[in-house]
Motif scaffolding. Structure first.
Motif, PDB file in Angstrom:
ATOM      1  N   LEU A 186       0.859  -1.178   0.000  1.00  0.00           N
ATOM      2  CA  LEU A 186       0.000   0.000   0.000  1.00  0.00           C
ATOM      3  C   LEU A 186       0.897   1.231   0.000  1.00  0.00           C
ATOM      4  O   LEU A 186       1.832   1.324   0.803  1.00  0.00           O
ATOM      5  N   VAL A 187       0.644   2.163  -0.902  1.00  0.00           N
ATOM      6  CA  VAL A 187       1.416   3.403  -0.987  1.00  0.00           C
ATOM      7  C   VAL A 187       0.600   4.520  -0.355  1.00  0.00           C
ATOM      8  O   VAL A 187      -0.560   4.726  -0.714  1.00  0.00           O
ATOM      9  N   VAL A 188       1.219   5.217   0.611  1.00  0.00           N
ATOM     10  CA  VAL A 188       0.553   6.289   1.353  1.00  0.00           C
ATOM     11  C   VAL A 188       1.402   7.552   1.227  1.00  0.00           C
ATOM     12  O   VAL A 188       2.628   7.503   1.392  1.00  0.00           O
ATOM     13  N   GLY A 189       0.757   8.670   0.936  1.00  0.00           N
ATOM     14  CA  GLY A 189       1.451   9.945   0.848  1.00  0.00           C
ATOM     15  C   GLY A 189       1.165  10.811   2.063  1.00  0.00           C
ATOM     16  O   GLY A 189       0.030  10.848   2.555  1.00  0.00           O
ATOM     17  N   VAL A 190       2.196  11.514   2.566  1.00  0.00           N
ATOM     18  CA  VAL A 190       2.029  12.435   3.697  1.00  0.00           C
ATOM     19  C   VAL A 190       2.485  13.824   3.266  1.00  0.00           C
ATOM     20  O   VAL A 190       3.223  13.994   2.283  1.00  0.00           O
ATOM     21  N   ASP A 191       2.065  14.826   4.024  1.00  0.00           N
ATOM     22  CA  ASP A 191       2.361  16.214   3.693  1.00  0.00           C
ATOM     23  C   ASP A 191       3.868  16.489   3.801  1.00  0.00           C
ATOM     24  O   ASP A 191       4.572  15.860   4.607  1.00  0.00           O
ATOM     25  N   TYR A 192       4.347  17.445   2.994  1.00  0.00           N
ATOM     26  CA  TYR A 192       5.773  17.770   3.003  1.00  0.00           C
ATOM     27  C   TYR A 192       6.230  18.384   4.326  1.00  0.00           C
ATOM     28  O   TYR A 192       7.425  18.373   4.629  1.00  0.00           O
ATOM     29  N   MET A 196       9.499  13.001   8.855  1.00  0.00           N
ATOM     30  CA  MET A 196       9.517  11.691   8.214  1.00  0.00           C
ATOM     31  C   MET A 196       9.693  10.533   9.186  1.00  0.00           C
ATOM     32  O   MET A 196       8.999   9.514   9.061  1.00  0.00           O
ATOM     33  N   PRO A 197      10.587  10.618  10.186  1.00  0.00           N
ATOM     34  CA  PRO A 197      10.674   9.508  11.153  1.00  0.00           C
ATOM     35  C   PRO A 197       9.374   9.280  11.903  1.00  0.00           C
ATOM     36  O   PRO A 197       8.992   8.132  12.152  1.00  0.00           O
ATOM     37  N   GLU A 198       8.668  10.364  12.260  1.00  0.00           N
ATOM     38  CA  GLU A 198       7.385  10.200  12.947  1.00  0.00           C
ATOM     39  C   GLU A 198       6.365   9.519  12.041  1.00  0.00           C
ATOM     40  O   GLU A 198       5.584   8.666  12.492  1.00  0.00           O
ATOM     41  N   ALA A 199       6.363   9.902  10.773  1.00  0.00           N
ATOM     42  CA  ALA A 199       5.425   9.280   9.831  1.00  0.00           C
ATOM     43  C   ALA A 199       5.721   7.794   9.674  1.00  0.00           C
ATOM     44  O   ALA A 199       4.813   6.956   9.671  1.00  0.00           O
ATOM     45  N   ARG A 200       7.003   7.438   9.563  1.00  0.00           N
ATOM     46  CA  ARG A 200       7.355   6.030   9.415  1.00  0.00           C
ATOM     47  C   ARG A 200       6.977   5.231  10.662  1.00  0.00           C
ATOM     48  O   ARG A 200       6.456   4.113  10.560  1.00  0.00           O
ATOM     49  N   ASP A 201       7.215   5.796  11.846  1.00  0.00           N
ATOM     50  CA  ASP A 201       6.857   5.092  13.074  1.00  0.00           C
ATOM     51  C   ASP A 201       5.347   4.889  13.176  1.00  0.00           C
ATOM     52  O   ASP A 201       4.877   3.828  13.616  1.00  0.00           O
ATOM     53  N   ALA A 202       4.580   5.902  12.773  1.00  0.00           N
ATOM     54  CA  ALA A 202       3.123   5.775  12.821  1.00  0.00           C
ATOM     55  C   ALA A 202       2.637   4.687  11.864  1.00  0.00           C
ATOM     56  O   ALA A 202       1.742   3.893  12.200  1.00  0.00           O
ATOM     57  N   LEU A 203       3.229   4.620  10.677  1.00  0.00           N
ATOM     58  CA  LEU A 203       2.827   3.607   9.704  1.00  0.00           C
ATOM     59  C   LEU A 203       3.227   2.203  10.174  1.00  0.00           C
ATOM     60  O   LEU A 203       2.468   1.239   9.998  1.00  0.00           O
ATOM     61  N   LYS A 204       4.406   2.063  10.761  1.00  0.00           N
ATOM     62  CA  LYS A 204       4.816   0.770  11.302  1.00  0.00           C
ATOM     63  C   LYS A 204       3.886   0.317  12.419  1.00  0.00           C
ATOM     64  O   LYS A 204       3.508  -0.854  12.508  1.00  0.00           O
ATOM     65  N   ASP A 218       8.739 -10.200   8.186  1.00  0.00           N
ATOM     66  CA  ASP A 218       8.851  -8.806   8.616  1.00  0.00           C
ATOM     67  C   ASP A 218       8.071  -7.886   7.694  1.00  0.00           C
ATOM     68  O   ASP A 218       8.119  -8.024   6.458  1.00  0.00           O
ATOM     69  N   ALA A 219       7.346  -6.943   8.298  1.00  0.00           N
ATOM     70  CA  ALA A 219       6.683  -5.882   7.541  1.00  0.00           C
ATOM     71  C   ALA A 219       7.656  -4.723   7.346  1.00  0.00           C
ATOM     72  O   ALA A 219       8.525  -4.480   8.177  1.00  0.00           O
ATOM     73  N   GLU A 220       7.513  -4.004   6.239  1.00  0.00           N
ATOM     74  CA  GLU A 220       8.437  -2.933   5.907  1.00  0.00           C
ATOM     75  C   GLU A 220       7.679  -1.653   5.587  1.00  0.00           C
ATOM     76  O   GLU A 220       6.581  -1.695   5.018  1.00  0.00           O
ATOM     77  N   VAL A 221       8.282  -0.519   5.958  1.00  0.00           N
ATOM     78  CA  VAL A 221       7.776   0.807   5.589  1.00  0.00           C
ATOM     79  C   VAL A 221       8.948   1.570   5.004  1.00  0.00           C
ATOM     80  O   VAL A 221       9.950   1.800   5.695  1.00  0.00           O
ATOM     81  N   GLN A 222       8.847   1.957   3.734  1.00  0.00           N
ATOM     82  CA  GLN A 222       9.961   2.602   3.047  1.00  0.00           C
ATOM     83  C   GLN A 222       9.473   3.853   2.332  1.00  0.00           C
ATOM     84  O   GLN A 222       8.378   3.860   1.759  1.00  0.00           O
ATOM     85  N   ASP A 263      -4.310  10.189  14.352  1.00  0.00           N
ATOM     86  CA  ASP A 263      -3.916  10.297  15.758  1.00  0.00           C
ATOM     87  C   ASP A 263      -2.588  11.037  15.907  1.00  0.00           C
ATOM     88  O   ASP A 263      -2.356  11.733  16.909  1.00  0.00           O
ATOM     89  N   ALA A 264      -1.683  10.903  14.938  1.00  0.00           N
ATOM     90  CA  ALA A 264      -0.381  11.569  15.001  1.00  0.00           C
ATOM     91  C   ALA A 264      -0.423  12.985  14.450  1.00  0.00           C
ATOM     92  O   ALA A 264       0.600  13.674  14.456  1.00  0.00           O
ATOM     93  N   GLY A 265      -1.593  13.416  13.974  1.00  0.00           N
ATOM     94  CA  GLY A 265      -1.704  14.757  13.409  1.00  0.00           C
ATOM     95  C   GLY A 265      -0.997  14.914  12.083  1.00  0.00           C
ATOM     96  O   GLY A 265      -0.567  16.021  11.721  1.00  0.00           O
ATOM     97  N   ILE A 266      -0.880  13.835  11.335  1.00  0.00           N
ATOM     98  CA  ILE A 266      -0.208  13.856  10.031  1.00  0.00           C
ATOM     99  C   ILE A 266      -1.262  13.893   8.937  1.00  0.00           C
ATOM    100  O   ILE A 266      -2.209  13.099   8.943  1.00  0.00           O
ATOM    101  N   THR A 267      -1.079  14.794   8.001  1.00  0.00           N
ATOM    102  CA  THR A 267      -2.063  15.002   6.938  1.00  0.00           C
ATOM    103  C   THR A 267      -1.715  14.179   5.708  1.00  0.00           C
ATOM    104  O   THR A 267      -0.547  14.095   5.311  1.00  0.00           O
TER     105      THR A 267
END
Length: 305
Positions: A186-192, A196-204, A218-222, A263-267
């Protein structure tokens, strides 16, 4: 002496009866030989079937082996019975006749034998079991049955497709359920403006919270790209390979990802267009090279009365 038709018929019947009784011992012996060969073939079929069943061989392949043994027994039995019944016929004559007959039958039923041999090869494989989801050219569905000449595939809309085995043998076949697990993404886009580390942790965290995500792999987030309006992350995880499980897992992960980012306030941005009013961005007016500004229609100057 004048012969009448009735006399000719009587003499013919007497000759046939004499020949029948003369060859009766050979006929009885030929029948005994044929029955004995059939009994031996029956014993061989039972032994082969038991051995194949113990080895967990497919039912269709066991049936094929039994049929081939039966056909071979009949061919051998009839050939030996003919040589016993008709001593003038030699085994070489029978073999020559079978060879010519086989060639003629082979040309007449080329497609049938092609599908038959392809079915034997497919049945002897360990891959593509009954219940597997396969894709071959335009055919996509679940294998319901594998026969000697054809394979039955139930498509996802419920329709049954009967596929010749030669088609499956000649073309690449994708077996989606060959392994218990299959990877999803699944490909997910976040605001510029997102960290980025917070976004990756939230997705994991979203992936780890989903029950359908297998813990065996293992699941991966890249981070995969900087898009036109978002930073794109690819989520890779493993779940059961059945189509229903794949759809259910994708749905669960999509809901979990949206909730985790909220929940993380990421758009999650959407495509945007920017309007520019800079001078160099204004469109140029096209003018005829033979006209002056005062001659152009836009100047409002008209000629003539």
């Amino acid at each position: 002496m004048e012969l009448t038709p009735l006399t000719d018929l009587r003499e013919s019947l007497d000759g046939m009866a004499t020949g029948f009784f003369k060859s009766l011992p050979n006929l009885v012996l030929a029948i005994v030989v044929l029955v004995a060969i059939m009994l031996v073939a029956h014993i061989i079929r039972a032994i082969v079937s038991a051995a194949m069943k113990k080895a967990n061989v497919r039912d269709a392949l066991r049936t094929l082996a039994q049929n081939l043994i039966g056909i071979a027994a009949w061919i051998v039995g009839v050939a030996i019975a003919l040589t016993v019944l008709l001593p003038s016929i030699s085994p070489a004559d029978i073999i020559a006749g079978l060879g010519l007959t086989s060639v003629a039958i082979g040309f007449a039923f080329k497609d049938v034998f092609e599908n038959f041999l392809a079915g034997v090869i497919i049945l002897s494989r360990e891959k593509m079991r009954i219940g597997d989801m396969i894709e071959c050219e335009d055919v996509y569905g679940r294998v319901e049955n594998i026969l000697i000449r054809e394979t039955h595939v139930r498509e996802t809309d419920g329709e049954l497709v009967i596929v010749p085995n030669s088609f499956l043998f000649k073309n690449p076949v994708t077996i989606e359920t060959d392994h218990a697990l299959k990877r999803q993404e699944l490909v997910v886009g976040v605001d510029y403006d997102t960290n980025m580390p917070e976004a990756r942790d939230a997705l994991k965290g979203a992936l780890e919270a989903c029950e359908s995500v297998s813990s065996e792999r293992d699941a991966e987030v890249q981070c995969v790209s900087f898009g036109g309006s978002s930073i794109d992350f690819r989520l890779l995880w493993w779940t059961k390979s059945q189509p229903a499980d794949q759809r259910g897992s994708y749905d669960e992960v999509a809901f979990a990802v949206k909730q985790a980012l909220d929940d993380a306030g990421i758009t999650i941005p959407f495509p945007q267009s920017t309007l520019s009013f800079r001078p160099e961005a204004m469109p140029l007016r096209l003018q005829d090279s033979g006209m002056s500004d005062t001659d152009s229609p836009e100047s409002g100057d008209t000629k003539g009365g």
